[in-house]
Scaffold this motif. Structure first.
Motif, short mmCIF file in Angstrom:
data_model
loop_
_atom_site.label_atom_id
_atom_site.label_comp_id
_atom_site.label_asym_id
_atom_site.label_seq_id
_atom_site.Cartn_x
_atom_site.Cartn_y
_atom_site.Cartn_z
N GLY A 1 32.17 45.56 39.56
CA GLY A 1 32.63 46.81 40.14
C GLY A 1 34.08 46.79 40.61
O GLY A 1 34.64 47.83 40.91
N LEU A 2 34.69 45.60 40.64
CA LEU A 2 36.08 45.51 41.09
C LEU A 2 37.05 45.69 39.92
O LEU A 2 36.71 45.45 38.77
CB LEU A 2 36.32 44.16 41.77
N THR A 3 38.26 46.08 40.26
CA THR A 3 39.31 46.25 39.27
C THR A 3 40.00 44.91 39.02
O THR A 3 39.86 43.96 39.81
CB THR A 3 40.37 47.25 39.74
N ALA A 4 40.77 44.84 37.95
CA ALA A 4 41.55 43.64 37.66
C ALA A 4 42.51 43.33 38.79
O ALA A 4 42.70 42.17 39.16
CB ALA A 4 42.29 43.79 36.33
N ASP A 5 43.12 44.36 39.38
CA ASP A 5 44.03 44.15 40.51
C ASP A 5 43.30 43.58 41.72
O ASP A 5 43.81 42.70 42.41
CB ASP A 5 44.74 45.45 40.90
N GLU A 6 42.12 44.09 42.00
CA GLU A 6 41.34 43.59 43.14
C GLU A 6 40.92 42.13 42.93
O GLU A 6 40.95 41.31 43.86
CB GLU A 6 40.11 44.46 43.38
N LEU A 7 40.56 41.79 41.70
CA LEU A 7 40.18 40.41 41.40
C LEU A 7 41.39 39.47 41.48
O LEU A 7 41.28 38.36 41.99
CB LEU A 7 39.52 40.34 40.02
N ALA A 8 42.54 39.93 41.02
CA ALA A 8 43.76 39.13 41.12
C ALA A 8 44.16 38.94 42.59
O ALA A 8 44.60 37.85 42.99
CB ALA A 8 44.90 39.79 40.34
N ASP A 9 43.98 39.98 43.39
CA ASP A 9 44.29 39.88 44.82
C ASP A 9 43.39 38.85 45.49
O ASP A 9 43.84 38.03 46.29
CB ASP A 9 44.13 41.25 45.47
N ALA A 10 42.11 38.84 45.15
CA ALA A 10 41.18 37.85 45.71
C ALA A 10 41.58 36.44 45.28
O ALA A 10 41.57 35.52 46.09
CB ALA A 10 39.76 38.17 45.28
#
Length: 140
Positions: free
Chosen positions: A78-87
């Motif tokens: 459910g997360l975006t690529a940007d959210e995963l990169a931020d994590a």
């Protein structure tokens, strides 16, 4: 085993990695390997509408790497690529000692004792790195 690093919670997570089967037809696949210990995580992803809709993992890592991959896989859908990169970036900053924030991802506090063991950091980052990079490739 070193008790602060390898406790029941770590071992329980290591034995329960969600999405532990490779996808038959992924949009992107990324393999990450730790040169320090040889741990390896391969991540397959499917993105739908700019969000991670499915993933498959092949994790060949120490218990810390497996536990980290389990935590990542348990909350990434459910997360975006940007959210995963931020994590991914926040985990790296925490392990490097440039951030004290662990609240960005559920359950990561269980890995806090490993912060003092830099040789373990690459393995801990593998799952987050592989999924973030695969999501970015699939979303491009």
């Amino acid at each position: 085993m070193n008790a602060p690093l390898y406790n029941k919670d770590i071992l329980r997570l290591a034995a329960s990695i969600p999405h532990h089967q490779r996808l038959p037809d992924p949009q992107a696949s990324v393999e990450k390997r730790s040169p320090t210990c040889g741990s390896r995580v391969t991540a397959d992803v499917q993105m739908t509408g700019g969000r991670l809709s499915d993933m498959g993992l092949d994790v060949k890592a120490c218990a810390l790497g497996q536990a980290s991959a389990a935590l990542m896989a348990g909350h990434a859908i459910g997360l975006t690529a940007d959210e995963l990169a931020d994590a991914r970036d926040k985990l790296a900053a925490y392990l490097a000692g440039t951030s004290e924030d662990l609240a960005f991802w559920p359950g990561l506090a269980v890995l806090a004792p490993a912060r003092g063991y830099p040789a373990r950091h690459a393995s801990i980052r593998l799952g987050f790195e592989a999924i973030a990079d695969a999501a970015r490739q699939a979303d491009a």
